[in-house]
Design an enzyme around this catalytic site. Structure first.
Site: not given
Lengths: 390, 390
Positions: A153, A175, A186, A266, A385, A390
């Site tokens: 992702t 992942k 996740t 991230e 994040n 959006s």
């Protein structure tokens, strides 16, 4: 490498159109036997995604002939329709594989399903179901890499690991960006082995391995609705390993993958290795480690390369672990900046330029210890994040 | 306003040179009686700063004649020398006030001390002790504002509140950026009243008020080593209020100050009001509220004005509260975006432009509820807390 390093497995990764950007988003892993043994561990979040509910049931049978994984949508908090979609996905995989003449007769009750992506959105089944046919047609003994790529992702790289021993192999793909970002990061892991091992042994080895690897990776303190770790055995090598050797190999692969997750979290600029020593119990060590790992102020300080040990003590102080505040010691990158709950060595001696930062917290109470891996908190994490759905 | 709104109190705030930038950093609040009753609540962090250890002992006696507060240094994790410094500070206040002829004889055992700033650094006593003389000389019935200014650290504004009833008043000042950032955003609060109330009544009213105000403000999930909330009564009004009226006034002042803390939290762009309803117990409601308040992914989403209700469910799922995942409802700014654990009203109906964001989480289990206030997570928060002590 990856899930096809072990004999007896084929895999594929393709773009089914679930992701709007056209990147690969559907992976299929097939166990061609002769064994179809399997074990699994799942998120302990009480709000579980539909594929987690489904796969927990599948794993109860101890037999898994294939795993289908999609990125681009978590299928979590999607109600009865979401569960029906997971069921339909498993049915489609079984029907397709039977049509393609894979070894053995597949049935949906032995097909595990895993999903990752945004929560609260139904999967585009009009794209996912045809994608399964494309993936089945692409199945190959070299497909492990493509499968690992298709489950990404926000991962910047795909993650695989392999350990080979006396004629048998444990390999896998993962992942995610730690443990574990709901709707976004996740953790999905599929491990495979050609060792001739039954389901109970797989289960024991997998739980033992995840307890000290994936369960101690705490990138941002958030727990996903979709976390899934599966271990499948084909028995294709014909080798029956000694349990300790097998468990060690599984643990090594999990450890390698867990470390890769932290390294690709991230927006992170630092990987933080938190070792709690001198604890009365291992549970105390883990509780203290997690409290340190989740302290936003400390995570900011480490991002700023500031050896702010006061924030470590402050985090320890919120736990129920056994310790005396006046006997706490803290080292950052080997410099004991806090001794006996007070100022220790000169904090200017601490260099924090490297990506890896080591924090050692000594509770001076007992002989138990634990290691937790975490990440720093950065403006990039906030950006990634806050702009996601959006 | 502030701590001198009530009769019988004088206060001062001055620059003692503890802060390198020359800003005010030392506050003194003196109770001139006739009563010297007091109550206090302190951080539940097991790693406590020297002034917290000191003041907890002082409050055990139920009598406080003065409070001295400094910003620019927390005096936490400073070992025996730090405690000696706190003791010396209290001694200096008593000696100075006795020299200045305040009403009554002051002794160090009745002087509360509070500090805020970086952990693990000794206070510059060569500046602090002379500063006490300066502060004592500046004591005034109009000094409440100056005192509130002198306790600021990263606060952008000083915080005061007052409630007056039938001839008596409760007023106070606060600093901090929520509950509670160690070394940086410690919450210090001093409340004063001229009501004629004994220590036991003060204690009861203060604990009742803080339980649902300051204890439910959770800006960044971090708990300070220095948090201190004091309530002093002078009895100077001669009025003996009905307990319920008095407790209500104390609660209103605490609520006002707590709301100001959230509104000025470090780097925040949103104030998040999290109301948990339908809980089996109040404890369940608070646990769920805190879990939502501390979810970094949700805090980022709210910063991005993204009504990402999946992250709310994911946070609820990590608690031990009684609920059925399929009966959870979530509203954001009044729009029920999640119904029965799944997709509800259109998320595009949610407007999140205002600074205040309201999340309602309905556990559909019982009749209990709780409100927790939190802030979003921003790049500014990261910046402010990664650049602090270096």
């Amino acid at each position: 490498m990856s899930v096809t390093a072990a004999q007896g497995f084929t895999a594929a990764g393709i773009a089914a159109g679930i992701k709007a950007n056209g990147n690969p988003d559907l992976a299929l892993v097939v166990n061609n036997g002769p064994r179809l043994a399997a074990a699994g561990v799942f998120t302990s979040n009480r709000v579980k995604a539909a594929p987690v509910h489904w796969s927990e049931q599948v794993l109860r049978g101890g037999t898994v002939s294939a795993v289908v994984l999609n990125s681009g949508g978590a299928n979590a908090c999607t109600g009865p329709k979401g569960f029906q979609d997971t069921h339909a996905t498993a049915e489609k995989v079984a029907a397709t594989l039977n049509g393609h003449g894979s070894a053995g007769e597949h049935n949906a009750g032995e097909i595990a399903v895993a999903s990752t992506g945004l929560i609260g959105v139904l999967l585009p089944m009009d794209k996912l179901l045809p994608g399964i046919e494309t993936a089945a047609a692409a199945l190959s003994e070299d497909g492990g890499e493509a499968a690992a790529i298709a489950i990404k992702t926000t991962d910047t790289v795909h993650k695989t690991a392999t350990v080979s021993r006396d004629g048998w192999t444990v390999g896998g793909m993962a992942k995610g960006a730690g443990m574990l970002a709901p709707g976004l990061a996740t953790m999905l892991v599929v491990l495979t082995t050609d060792a001739d091992v039954d389901g109970a042994t797989l289960d024991k080895a997998l739980r033992s391995a995840t307890r000290t690897t994936f369960d101690r990776v705490d990138s941002d303190g958030c727990m996903s609705t979709n976390d899934t770790v599966l271990l499948l055995a084909s028995g294709a090598s014909g080798q029956v390993p000694v349990y300790a050797d097998f468990a060690d190999a599984v643990r090594k692969v999990c450890d390698d993958l867990a470390r890769q997750l932290i390294g690709d979290a991230e927006g992170a600029s630092k990987d933080i290795r938190i070792e709690v020593i001198g604890a009365a119990t291992e549970d105390d060590a883990v509780e203290v480690g997690r409290s340190i790992a989740r302290n936003n102020l400390l995570k900011c300080a480490i991002h700023g390369e500031d050896p702010n040990w006061g924030r470590v003590l402050s985090a320890i102080g919120t736990t129920r672990a056994a310790f005396d505040p006046d006997r706490l010691n803290v080292a950052i990158n080997g410099v004991w900046v806090c001794r006996n709950g007070s100022v220790g060595e000169d904090r200017d001696l601490v260099s924090m330029k490297d990506r890896e930062v080591r924090i050692t917290a000594d509770l001076s109470t007992g002989g138990e210890s634990a290691v937790i891996w975490a990440n720093d908190l950065t403006a990039e994490y906030v950006h990634e994040n806050s702009a996601y759905s959006s």
